[in-house]
Design a protein around this motif. Structure first.
Motif, mmCIF file in Angstrom:
data_model
loop_
_atom_site.group_PDB
_atom_site.id
_atom_site.type_symbol
_atom_site.label_atom_id
_atom_site.label_comp_id
_atom_site.label_asym_id
_atom_site.label_seq_id
_atom_site.Cartn_x
_atom_site.Cartn_y
_atom_site.Cartn_z
ATOM 1 N N ARG A 24 0.667 -1.260 0.017
ATOM 2 C CA ARG A 24 -0.091 0.155 -0.013
ATOM 3 C C ARG A 24 0.912 1.303 -0.209
ATOM 4 N N GLY A 25 0.215 2.373 0.165
ATOM 5 C CA GLY A 25 1.045 3.733 0.112
ATOM 6 C C GLY A 25 2.194 4.023 -0.936
ATOM 7 N N ILE A 26 3.104 4.295 -0.254
ATOM 8 C CA ILE A 26 4.278 4.985 -1.148
ATOM 9 C C ILE A 26 4.850 3.559 -1.718
ATOM 10 N N GLY A 27 5.050 2.518 -1.259
ATOM 11 C CA GLY A 27 5.535 1.296 -1.704
ATOM 12 C C GLY A 27 4.668 1.028 -3.033
ATOM 13 N N ARG A 28 3.543 0.854 -2.868
ATOM 14 C CA ARG A 28 2.653 0.622 -3.808
ATOM 15 C C ARG A 28 2.907 1.548 -4.967
ATOM 16 N N ARG A 46 4.450 -7.822 4.308
ATOM 17 C CA ARG A 46 3.704 -8.749 5.312
ATOM 18 C C ARG A 46 2.352 -8.806 5.231
ATOM 19 N N LEU A 47 1.621 -7.698 4.469
ATOM 20 C CA LEU A 47 0.249 -7.685 4.240
ATOM 21 C C LEU A 47 0.153 -8.379 2.921
ATOM 22 N N ASP A 48 -1.288 -8.582 2.528
ATOM 23 C CA ASP A 48 -1.833 -8.953 1.453
ATOM 24 C C ASP A 48 -1.525 -8.090 0.365
ATOM 25 N N VAL A 70 9.909 -7.870 6.864
ATOM 26 C CA VAL A 70 11.539 -7.329 7.053
ATOM 27 C C VAL A 70 12.246 -7.453 8.100
ATOM 28 N N THR A 71 11.719 -7.516 9.411
ATOM 29 C CA THR A 71 12.437 -7.650 10.551
ATOM 30 C C THR A 71 12.754 -9.356 10.623
ATOM 31 N N ASP A 72 12.369 -10.114 9.831
ATOM 32 C CA ASP A 72 12.856 -11.707 10.108
ATOM 33 C C ASP A 72 14.157 -11.681 8.904
ATOM 34 N N ASN A 94 13.870 0.502 -0.129
ATOM 35 C CA ASN A 94 13.606 0.144 0.992
ATOM 36 C C ASN A 94 12.511 1.257 1.601
ATOM 37 N N VAL A 95 11.022 0.804 1.417
ATOM 38 C CA VAL A 95 10.107 1.632 1.533
ATOM 39 C C VAL A 95 9.199 1.273 3.095
ATOM 40 N N ALA A 96 9.299 0.176 3.441
ATOM 41 C CA ALA A 96 8.661 -0.484 4.335
ATOM 42 C C ALA A 96 9.114 0.359 5.721
ATOM 43 N N VAL A 144 13.643 5.273 1.715
ATOM 44 C CA VAL A 144 12.694 6.298 1.973
ATOM 45 C C VAL A 144 12.862 6.641 3.389
ATOM 46 N N SER A 145 13.410 7.901 3.741
ATOM 47 C CA SER A 145 13.606 8.244 4.773
ATOM 48 C C SER A 145 12.438 9.276 5.294
ATOM 49 N N SER A 146 12.461 10.301 5.967
ATOM 50 C CA SER A 146 11.689 11.044 6.286
ATOM 51 C C SER A 146 12.130 12.460 6.715
ATOM 52 N N GLY A 158 11.908 7.670 18.620
ATOM 53 C CA GLY A 158 12.266 6.411 17.768
ATOM 54 C C GLY A 158 12.134 6.441 16.240
ATOM 55 N N TYR A 159 11.007 7.070 15.739
ATOM 56 C CA TYR A 159 10.960 7.352 14.381
ATOM 57 C C TYR A 159 12.055 8.338 13.897
ATOM 58 N N ALA A 160 12.139 9.300 14.487
ATOM 59 C CA ALA A 160 13.175 10.441 14.016
ATOM 60 C C ALA A 160 14.647 9.923 14.040
ATOM 61 N N THR A 162 15.472 6.738 13.841
ATOM 62 C CA THR A 162 15.664 5.848 12.645
ATOM 63 C C THR A 162 16.004 6.372 11.237
ATOM 64 N N LYS A 163 15.220 7.716 11.088
ATOM 65 C CA LYS A 163 15.473 8.269 9.888
ATOM 66 C C LYS A 163 16.392 8.891 9.599
ATOM 67 N N ALA A 164 16.870 9.568 10.872
ATOM 68 C CA ALA A 164 18.358 10.107 10.772
ATOM 69 C C ALA A 164 19.451 9.028 10.546
ATOM 70 N N PRO A 189 10.217 12.127 2.450
ATOM 71 C CA PRO A 189 8.993 12.858 2.263
ATOM 72 C C PRO A 189 8.359 13.736 3.447
ATOM 73 N N GLY A 190 7.688 14.685 3.141
ATOM 74 C CA GLY A 190 6.719 15.551 3.972
ATOM 75 C C GLY A 190 5.671 14.649 4.384
ATOM 76 N N PHE A 191 4.158 15.446 4.662
ATOM 77 C CA PHE A 191 3.255 14.693 4.855
ATOM 78 C C PHE A 191 2.399 14.122 3.424
ATOM 79 N N GLU A 193 -0.528 11.389 1.751
ATOM 80 C CA GLU A 193 -1.470 10.924 2.106
ATOM 81 C C GLU A 193 -1.408 9.346 1.990
ATOM 82 N N THR A 194 -1.419 8.536 3.071
ATOM 83 C CA THR A 194 -1.423 6.994 2.892
ATOM 84 C C THR A 194 -2.146 6.429 3.999
ATOM 85 N N PRO A 195 -2.185 5.189 4.047
ATOM 86 C CA PRO A 195 -2.782 4.708 5.168
ATOM 87 C C PRO A 195 -2.200 4.953 6.645
ATOM 88 N N MET A 196 -0.748 5.262 6.417
ATOM 89 C CA MET A 196 0.170 5.574 7.652
ATOM 90 C C MET A 196 -0.469 6.915 8.228
HETATM 91 P P1 NAI Z 1 1.944 2.720 5.104
HETATM 92 O O1 NAI Z 1 1.784 2.471 6.393
HETATM 93 O O2 NAI Z 1 0.714 3.192 4.340
HETATM 94 O O3 NAI Z 1 3.019 1.480 4.282
HETATM 95 C C1 NAI Z 1 3.770 0.781 4.864
HETATM 96 C C2 NAI Z 1 4.218 -0.465 4.289
HETATM 97 O O4 NAI Z 1 5.231 -1.034 4.850
HETATM 98 C C3 NAI Z 1 2.850 -1.295 4.618
HETATM 99 O O5 NAI Z 1 2.301 -2.186 3.341
HETATM 100 C C4 NAI Z 1 3.348 -2.287 5.526
HETATM 101 O O6 NAI Z 1 2.807 -3.424 5.514
HETATM 102 C C5 NAI Z 1 4.894 -2.307 5.340
HETATM 103 N N1 NAI Z 1 5.460 -2.761 6.326
HETATM 104 C C6 NAI Z 1 5.649 -2.343 7.468
HETATM 105 N N2 NAI Z 1 6.520 -3.033 8.380
HETATM 106 C C7 NAI Z 1 6.709 -4.138 7.751
HETATM 107 C C8 NAI Z 1 7.473 -5.025 7.884
HETATM 108 N N3 NAI Z 1 7.864 -5.526 9.158
HETATM 109 N N4 NAI Z 1 7.730 -6.134 7.059
HETATM 110 C C9 NAI Z 1 7.330 -5.887 5.862
HETATM 111 N N5 NAI Z 1 6.257 -4.830 5.344
HETATM 112 C C10 NAI Z 1 6.133 -3.980 6.363
HETATM 113 O O7 NAI Z 1 3.043 3.768 5.093
HETATM 114 P P2 NAI Z 1 3.630 5.051 3.857
HETATM 115 O O8 NAI Z 1 2.883 5.979 4.280
HETATM 116 O O9 NAI Z 1 3.328 4.488 2.639
HETATM 117 O O10 NAI Z 1 5.294 4.923 4.384
HETATM 118 C C11 NAI Z 1 6.044 4.246 3.472
HETATM 119 C C12 NAI Z 1 7.577 4.899 4.017
HETATM 120 O O11 NAI Z 1 7.464 6.333 3.777
HETATM 121 C C13 NAI Z 1 7.797 4.567 5.296
HETATM 122 O O12 NAI Z 1 9.057 4.167 5.640
HETATM 123 C C14 NAI Z 1 7.517 5.710 6.036
HETATM 124 O O13 NAI Z 1 8.365 6.082 7.203
HETATM 125 C C15 NAI Z 1 7.993 6.844 5.079
HETATM 126 N N6 NAI Z 1 7.552 8.400 5.167
HETATM 127 C C16 NAI Z 1 5.852 8.359 5.126
HETATM 128 C C17 NAI Z 1 5.428 9.539 5.278
HETATM 129 C C18 NAI Z 1 3.967 9.974 5.071
HETATM 130 O O14 NAI Z 1 3.694 11.150 5.237
HETATM 131 N N7 NAI Z 1 2.919 9.023 4.694
HETATM 132 C C19 NAI Z 1 6.313 10.758 5.564
HETATM 133 C C20 NAI Z 1 7.763 10.664 5.452
HETATM 134 C C21 NAI Z 1 8.047 9.171 5.260
#
Ligand code: NAI
Length: 255
Positions: A24-28, A46-48, A70-72, A94-96, A144-146, A158-160, A162-164, A189-191, A193-196
């Motif tokens: 989902r989100g940025i990875g998709r 780890r999700l469908d 990815v933690t395994d 690396n997006v997860a 993909v940092s922040s 923790g989040y800050a 890890t991203k630094a 990225p800044g803000f 719009e994703t499920p996160m």
């Molecule tokens: P999201 O929560 O929508 O998607 C994250 C994806 O990573 C999910 O599909 C999730 O299942 C997967 N994931 C998480 N833990 C996992 C694990 N242990 N093993 C395998 N997959 C795992 O998040 P979003 O927003 O798409 O974020 C993607 C990246 O972008 C992240 O690293 C996040 O920190 C970074 N980011 C996002 C921002 C935002 O505003 N959405 C801003 C800055 C950075």
């Protein structure tokens, strides 16, 4: 990276791209963008991943979902092996990632340790496994940092951190792998719009606050991050390495 003319610097035809967090989100969005440009994308999550499979179905390239936490370490090794079985690995993205919000006094256990595992140790392990393949192809890494790796945010120790750390890892990889032509960069990225970020985007006051922090006066879309990821991964950025590019609508740098 496959040799190609400048005019086709945005093509990834014939390349294998390994991406995490593709459910989902940025990875998709990254998976779709690379598949549009002809890549074989191996996506670990780890999700469908059926929605990502559907989104890539009609595209020039392919998307191959792999169940992986990815933690395994064993799952990471299997994920990289799956990608290498295509014959090559050209790009690792690396997006997860996860975000936890917790005051410093109680910021232990889950928020700290889990953030480290997912956001920092996992990218390290993935690149360690993929490095021999990347050296062979003179491939590229995009992490993909922040913006929170660069600007402070309350209750996100923790989040800050890890991203630094991920920005530091990116520069170290650029230094170490550069002699084999491997480039390593990050996007911050800044803000987006994703499920996160949905809990904030769906809250009117929070949405307005985050919108107003960006010079462009709006929130970002996952595709706007994916565009910069593909730029950094491809030949168009052939002399860019060790860099973290802000994709934040002018939030961290503009008052
Ligand atoms: P999201 O929560 O929508 O998607 C994250 C994806 O990573 C999910 O599909 C999730 O299942 C997967 N994931 C998480 N833990 C996992 C694990 N242990 N093993 C395998 N997959 C795992 O998040 P979003 O927003 O798409 O974020 C993607 C990246 O972008 C992240 O690293 C996040 O920190 C970074 N980011 C996002 C921002 C935002 O505003 N959405 C801003 C800055 C950075």
């Amino acid at each position: 990276m496959t040799t190609r003319e400048t005019a086709s610097a945005l093509s990834f035809a014939g390349d294998t791209v390994l991406i995490t967090g593709t459910a989902r989100g940025i990875g998709r969005a990254c998976a779709v963008r690379f598949a549009e440009r002809g890549a074989t994308v191996v996506g670990g999550d780890r999700l469908d991943q059926s929605e990502t499979v559907g989104a890539c179905a009609e595209l020039t390239g392919d998307f191959e979902p792999v169940d992986a936490d990815v933690t395994d370490p064993a799952a990471v090794a299997a994920l990289v092996e799956h990608a290498a079985d295509t014959g090559r690995i050209d790009v690792v993205v690396n997006v997860a990632g996860i975000v936890a919000r917790e005051p410093i006094e109680t910021h232990d256990g889950e928020p700290w340790a889990r953030s480290m595992d997912v956001n920092l140790t996992a990218p390290f392990r993935i690149v360690r496994e993929a490095a021999p393949h990347l050296r062979e192809t003179s491939g590229t890494i995009v992490n993909v940092s922040s913006i929170y790796g660069q600007i402070g945010a309350a209750e996100r120790a923790g989040y800050a951190s890890t991203k630094a750390g991920l920005d530091g890892l990116t520069r170290a990889l650029a230094a170490e792998l550069g002699t084999d032509g491997v480039r390593a960069n990050a996007v911050a990225p800044g803000f987006i719009e994703t499920p996160m970020t949905a809990p904030y985007a769906e809250d009117d006051a929070a949405r307005e606050r985050f919108r107003g922090l960006a010079a462009l006066d709006r929130l970002g879309e996952p595709t706007e991050v994916a565009s910069v990821v593909t730029f950094l991964a491809g030949d168009a950025a052939s002399f860019v390495t060790g860099e973290t590019v802000l994709v934040d609508g002018g939030r961290a740098t503009v008052e």
